[in-house]
Design a protein around this motif. Structure first.
Motif, PDB file in Angstrom:
ATOM      1  N   VAL A 138      19.249  46.145  32.260  1.00 54.20           N
ATOM      2  CA  VAL A 138      18.420  46.443  33.552  1.00 54.20           C
ATOM      3  C   VAL A 138      19.046  45.167  34.783  1.00 54.20           C
ATOM      4  O   VAL A 138      18.911  44.594  35.768  1.00 54.20           O
ATOM      5  N   THR A 139      19.066  43.800  33.837  1.00 54.93           N
ATOM      6  CA  THR A 139      18.991  42.272  34.907  1.00 54.93           C
ATOM      7  C   THR A 139      20.307  42.660  35.290  1.00 54.93           C
ATOM      8  O   THR A 139      21.005  42.145  36.284  1.00 54.93           O
ATOM      9  N   GLY A 140      21.267  42.986  34.740  1.00 53.06           N
ATOM     10  CA  GLY A 140      22.539  43.096  34.773  1.00 53.06           C
ATOM     11  C   GLY A 140      23.490  43.809  35.830  1.00 53.06           C
ATOM     12  O   GLY A 140      24.097  43.482  36.446  1.00 53.06           O
ATOM     13  N   ILE A 141      22.273  45.398  36.044  1.00 55.17           N
ATOM     14  CA  ILE A 141      23.049  46.300  36.950  1.00 55.17           C
ATOM     15  C   ILE A 141      22.663  45.593  38.730  1.00 55.17           C
ATOM     16  O   ILE A 141      22.654  46.137  39.361  1.00 55.17           O
ATOM     17  N   PHE A 142      21.235  45.215  39.005  1.00 57.99           N
ATOM     18  CA  PHE A 142      20.612  44.322  39.862  1.00 57.99           C
ATOM     19  C   PHE A 142      21.613  43.230  40.014  1.00 57.99           C
ATOM     20  O   PHE A 142      21.961  43.115  41.604  1.00 57.99           O
ATOM     21  N   LEU A 143      22.428  42.252  39.492  1.00 57.67           N
ATOM     22  CA  LEU A 143      23.419  41.008  39.319  1.00 57.67           C
ATOM     23  C   LEU A 143      23.976  41.796  39.753  1.00 57.67           C
ATOM     24  O   LEU A 143      25.005  41.245  40.941  1.00 57.67           O
ATOM     25  N   MET A 144      25.067  43.063  39.390  1.00 55.37           N
ATOM     26  CA  MET A 144      25.444  43.782  40.077  1.00 55.37           C
ATOM     27  C   MET A 144      26.301  43.790  41.110  1.00 55.37           C
ATOM     28  O   MET A 144      27.368  43.521  42.063  1.00 55.37           O
ATOM     29  N   PHE A 145      24.821  44.121  41.792  1.00 52.01           N
ATOM     30  CA  PHE A 145      24.618  44.650  42.990  1.00 52.01           C
ATOM     31  C   PHE A 145      24.547  43.123  43.944  1.00 52.01           C
ATOM     32  O   PHE A 145      25.553  43.379  45.474  1.00 52.01           O
ATOM     33  N   SER A 146      23.910  43.008  43.523  1.00 53.19           N
ATOM     34  CA  SER A 146      23.710  41.618  44.618  1.00 53.19           C
ATOM     35  C   SER A 146      24.381  40.342  44.749  1.00 53.19           C
ATOM     36  O   SER A 146      25.044  39.432  45.532  1.00 53.19           O
ATOM     37  N   LEU A 147      25.616  39.976  43.342  1.00 47.00           N
ATOM     38  CA  LEU A 147      26.340  39.057  43.370  1.00 47.00           C
ATOM     39  C   LEU A 147      27.480  39.081  44.371  1.00 47.00           C
ATOM     40  O   LEU A 147      27.262  38.076  44.618  1.00 47.00           O
ATOM     41  N   PRO A 148      27.727  39.972  44.642  1.00 46.92           N
ATOM     42  CA  PRO A 148      28.966  39.634  45.552  1.00 46.92           C
ATOM     43  C   PRO A 148      28.255  39.855  46.924  1.00 46.92           C
ATOM     44  O   PRO A 148      28.755  38.628  48.084  1.00 46.92           O
ATOM     45  N   ILE A 149      26.569  40.107  47.478  1.00 50.79           N
ATOM     46  CA  ILE A 149      25.917  39.202  48.643  1.00 50.79           C
ATOM     47  C   ILE A 149      26.271  38.494  48.585  1.00 50.79           C
ATOM     48  O   ILE A 149      26.681  37.000  49.400  1.00 50.79           O
ATOM     49  N   ILE A 150      25.400  37.601  47.645  1.00 48.65           N
ATOM     50  CA  ILE A 150      25.266  36.162  47.642  1.00 48.65           C
ATOM     51  C   ILE A 150      26.917  34.872  47.250  1.00 48.65           C
ATOM     52  O   ILE A 150      26.445  33.866  48.296  1.00 48.65           O
ATOM     53  N   ALA A 151      27.486  36.095  46.887  1.00 50.19           N
ATOM     54  CA  ALA A 151      29.269  34.856  46.745  1.00 50.19           C
ATOM     55  C   ALA A 151      29.908  35.158  48.485  1.00 50.19           C
ATOM     56  O   ALA A 151      30.261  34.017  49.078  1.00 50.19           O
ATOM     57  N   ASN A 152      29.091  36.244  49.181  1.00 51.06           N
ATOM     58  CA  ASN A 152      29.847  36.215  51.181  1.00 51.06           C
ATOM     59  C   ASN A 152      28.920  35.424  51.059  1.00 51.06           C
ATOM     60  O   ASN A 152      30.141  34.728  52.435  1.00 51.06           O
ATOM     61  N   PHE A 153      27.676  35.927  50.874  1.00 52.83           N
ATOM     62  CA  PHE A 153      26.849  34.113  51.665  1.00 52.83           C
ATOM     63  C   PHE A 153      26.925  32.256  51.519  1.00 52.83           C
ATOM     64  O   PHE A 153      27.155  31.819  52.571  1.00 52.83           O
ATOM     65  N   LEU A 154      27.399  32.428  49.801  1.00 53.54           N
ATOM     66  CA  LEU A 154      27.624  31.006  50.089  1.00 53.54           C
ATOM     67  C   LEU A 154      29.061  30.660  50.069  1.00 53.54           C
ATOM     68  O   LEU A 154      29.708  29.615  50.037  1.00 53.54           O
ATOM     69  N   TYR A 155      30.132  31.420  49.589  1.00 54.05           N
ATOM     70  CA  TYR A 155      31.785  31.250  49.508  1.00 54.05           C
ATOM     71  C   TYR A 155      32.504  32.115  50.274  1.00 54.05           C
ATOM     72  O   TYR A 155      33.678  31.654  50.272  1.00 54.05           O
ATOM     73  N   ASN A 156      31.985  32.918  51.088  1.00 54.92           N
ATOM     74  CA  ASN A 156      32.437  34.188  51.846  1.00 54.92           C
ATOM     75  C   ASN A 156      33.581  34.341  50.923  1.00 54.92           C
ATOM     76  O   ASN A 156      35.451  34.552  51.109  1.00 54.92           O
ATOM     77  N   LEU A 157      33.399  34.957  50.405  1.00 58.46           N
ATOM     78  CA  LEU A 157      34.285  35.763  48.800  1.00 58.46           C
ATOM     79  C   LEU A 157      35.435  35.108  48.454  1.00 58.46           C
ATOM     80  O   LEU A 157      36.398  35.486  48.455  1.00 58.46           O
ATOM     81  N   GLU A 158      35.659  33.714  48.827  1.00 60.88           N
ATOM     82  CA  GLU A 158      36.289  32.950  48.116  1.00 60.88           C
ATOM     83  C   GLU A 158      36.854  33.030  46.805  1.00 60.88           C
ATOM     84  O   GLU A 158      35.824  33.260  45.726  1.00 60.88           O
ATOM     85  N   PRO A 159      38.299  33.410  46.307  1.00 59.20           N
ATOM     86  CA  PRO A 159      37.977  34.133  45.438  1.00 59.20           C
ATOM     87  C   PRO A 159      37.759  33.327  43.807  1.00 59.20           C
ATOM     88  O   PRO A 159      36.817  34.210  43.031  1.00 59.20           O
ATOM     89  N   MET A 160      38.350  32.618  43.752  1.00 59.65           N
ATOM     90  CA  MET A 160      38.185  31.450  42.222  1.00 59.65           C
ATOM     91  C   MET A 160      36.353  31.068  42.271  1.00 59.65           C
ATOM     92  O   MET A 160      35.596  31.851  41.310  1.00 59.65           O
ATOM     93  N   LYS A 161      35.175  31.190  43.783  1.00 59.06           N
ATOM     94  CA  LYS A 161      34.330  30.004  43.240  1.00 59.06           C
ATOM     95  C   LYS A 161      33.530  31.724  42.783  1.00 59.06           C
ATOM     96  O   LYS A 161      32.555  32.348  42.240  1.00 59.06           O
ATOM     97  N   THR A 162      33.943  33.574  43.588  1.00 62.14           N
ATOM     98  CA  THR A 162      33.403  34.461  43.650  1.00 62.14           C
ATOM     99  C   THR A 162      33.608  35.045  42.169  1.00 62.14           C
ATOM    100  O   THR A 162      32.410  35.227  41.138  1.00 62.14           O
ATOM    101  N   SER A 163      34.438  34.832  41.506  1.00 58.22           N
ATOM    102  CA  SER A 163      34.938  35.039  40.650  1.00 58.22           C
ATOM    103  C   SER A 163      34.048  34.569  39.365  1.00 58.22           C
ATOM    104  O   SER A 163      33.137  34.846  38.561  1.00 58.22           O
ATOM    105  N   ALA A 164      33.615  32.955  39.385  1.00 54.08           N
ATOM    106  CA  ALA A 164      33.071  32.170  38.712  1.00 54.08           C
ATOM    107  C   ALA A 164      31.633  32.782  38.351  1.00 54.08           C
ATOM    108  O   ALA A 164      31.397  33.115  37.188  1.00 54.08           O
ATOM    109  N   ILE A 165      31.306  33.091  39.159  1.00 48.74           N
ATOM    110  CA  ILE A 165      30.391  33.584  39.736  1.00 48.74           C
ATOM    111  C   ILE A 165      29.977  34.908  39.024  1.00 48.74           C
ATOM    112  O   ILE A 165      28.699  35.320  38.348  1.00 48.74           O
ATOM    113  N   ILE A 166      30.346  35.627  38.669  1.00 48.26           N
ATOM    114  CA  ILE A 166      30.176  37.518  38.862  1.00 48.26           C
ATOM    115  C   ILE A 166      31.304  37.223  37.396  1.00 48.26           C
ATOM    116  O   ILE A 166      30.113  37.651  36.223  1.00 48.26           O
ATOM    117  N   GLY A 167      31.571  36.386  36.968  1.00 53.89           N
ATOM    118  CA  GLY A 167      32.430  36.487  35.373  1.00 53.89           C
ATOM    119  C   GLY A 167      31.639  35.438  34.185  1.00 53.89           C
ATOM    120  O   GLY A 167      31.757  35.663  33.282  1.00 53.89           O
TER     121      GLY A 167
END
Length: 335
Positions: free
Chosen positions: A157-186
């Motif tokens: 359940v926690t993972g499902i919420f984060l699965m949709f939330s993290l790309p939004i957070i990464a867009n806000f914080l890192y403008n979806l820069e690949p390495m940082k976005t991948s790090a927070i997701i992976g």
């Protein structure tokens, strides 16, 4: 235990159908992408009328086995130089992120009044690879089926919420820069499927890099399980000796698809896999991935999400919150 085709066929047919439908819809609305469509369409179909028990084994096969094949095939499309993109800082990030997650999960669980076994299951599930880590940890620490079932549910359940939330957070914080976005997701998401799904929502590059971060966590599963077994049984030498025997027998081991991924990656780097074969592997990997993501959506039971108790829900929420805070802090300091 052998898989019976008749048991998995109904759910497999539905998963493939939803996956194919998602690929077709992605041609009409390419901005959303087949991965996102597969998850949402699966959730819609599954909760509307296709959540019966007869489909569940097929959904599980589609999610776990097909996703494993997808990751193994992905290795035939990546070179060692791509793996090296993680670097020492990437590995350090994963180790620190996992350590913080484990310590936090144990501490938060104790403060909320949960038993030791349940805390260990929550720690391993959130730090490593969701249900697989919980399944590997449970027999080593002697956890019962009730604790195991609740831990698997709340971690997912926690993972499902984060699965949709993290790309939004990464867009806000890192403008979806690949390495940082991948790090927070992976480095944060609980299951391999959730990592692939979340990464695919961003783009292909992020999906591949976030999968690499996740694979490092999966490799460390053996270490985490052994440490928890030692902590739980340190006063009981006989149980600890039995645990070590089980580890040597391979009951706690690195999943086969991780090994296959690295073997395929090495062969591709040595140019032993022709370019045409690599393209075929990439195409198959993508198809298996979409079907697996459809199955993930089909397995999401919204009623179960609503039914979770307040304390358990708070446990999942606080652990997820700590993971996000620690990941963003470590990315700022290390990457």
């Amino acid at each position: 235990m052998k898989i019976k085709v008749k048991d998995i066929l109904p759910g497999l047919i539905v998963s493939v159908s939803v996956g194919v439908a998602s690929m077709l819809l992605a041609n009409i609305i390419p901005k959303i992408g087949a991965a996102s469509i597969a998850i949402f369409l699966g959730m819609f179909v599954g909760n509307l009328f296709l959540n019966q028990d007869v489909f569940q084994k097929g959904y599980k096969f589609s999610e776990t086995d097909l996703l494993s094949y997808s990751i193994a095939l992905l290795g035939a499309t990546l070179s060692i130089s791509t793996l090296m993109e993680l670097g020492v800082s990437g590995i350090l990030f994963i180790v620190l992120q996992m350590s913080i997650t484990i310590i936090s999960a144990l501490y938060i669980g104790k403060k909320l009044g949960f038993g030791q076994n349940f805390r260990y299951l929550m720690a391993s599930g959130n730090a490593v690879c969701g249900s697989s880590a919980i399944a590997s940890t449970a027999p080593v620490i002697g956890a019962d089926d009730k604790d195991k079932g609740i831990a698997i549910t709340i971690v997912n359940v926690t993972g499902i919420f984060l699965m949709f939330s993290l790309p939004i957070i990464a867009n806000f914080l890192y403008n979806l820069e690949p390495m940082k976005t991948s790090a927070i997701i992976g480095g944060t998401l609980q299951s391999v499927g959730q990592v692939v799904a979340s990464g695919a929502m961003v783009n292909e590059k992020v999906k591949e890099l976030s999968t690499l971060f996740k694979i490092v966590r999966v490799i460390l599963l053996v270490v985490v399980v052994f440490v928890f077994g030692h902590l739980k049984n340190k006063s009981n030498i006989e149980i600890l000796e039995e645990e070590i025997k089980d580890t040597k027998k391979g009951k706690v081991k690195v999943p086969w698809y991780v090994i296959a991924f690295f073997v395929a990656c090495a062969l591709f780097s040595l140019k032993l896999i022709p370019t045409q074969a690599s393209l075929i592997c990439k195409e198959l990997s993508n198809k298996f991935e979409i079907i697996a993501l459809a199955a993930i959506g089909l397995k999401v039971n919204i009623r179960d999400l609503i039914k979770q108790g307040k304390a358990v829900s708070l446990y999942g929420f606080f652990v997820g919150l700590v993971q996000i805070i620690s990941a963003t802090t470590l990315i700022y300091l290390i990457l």
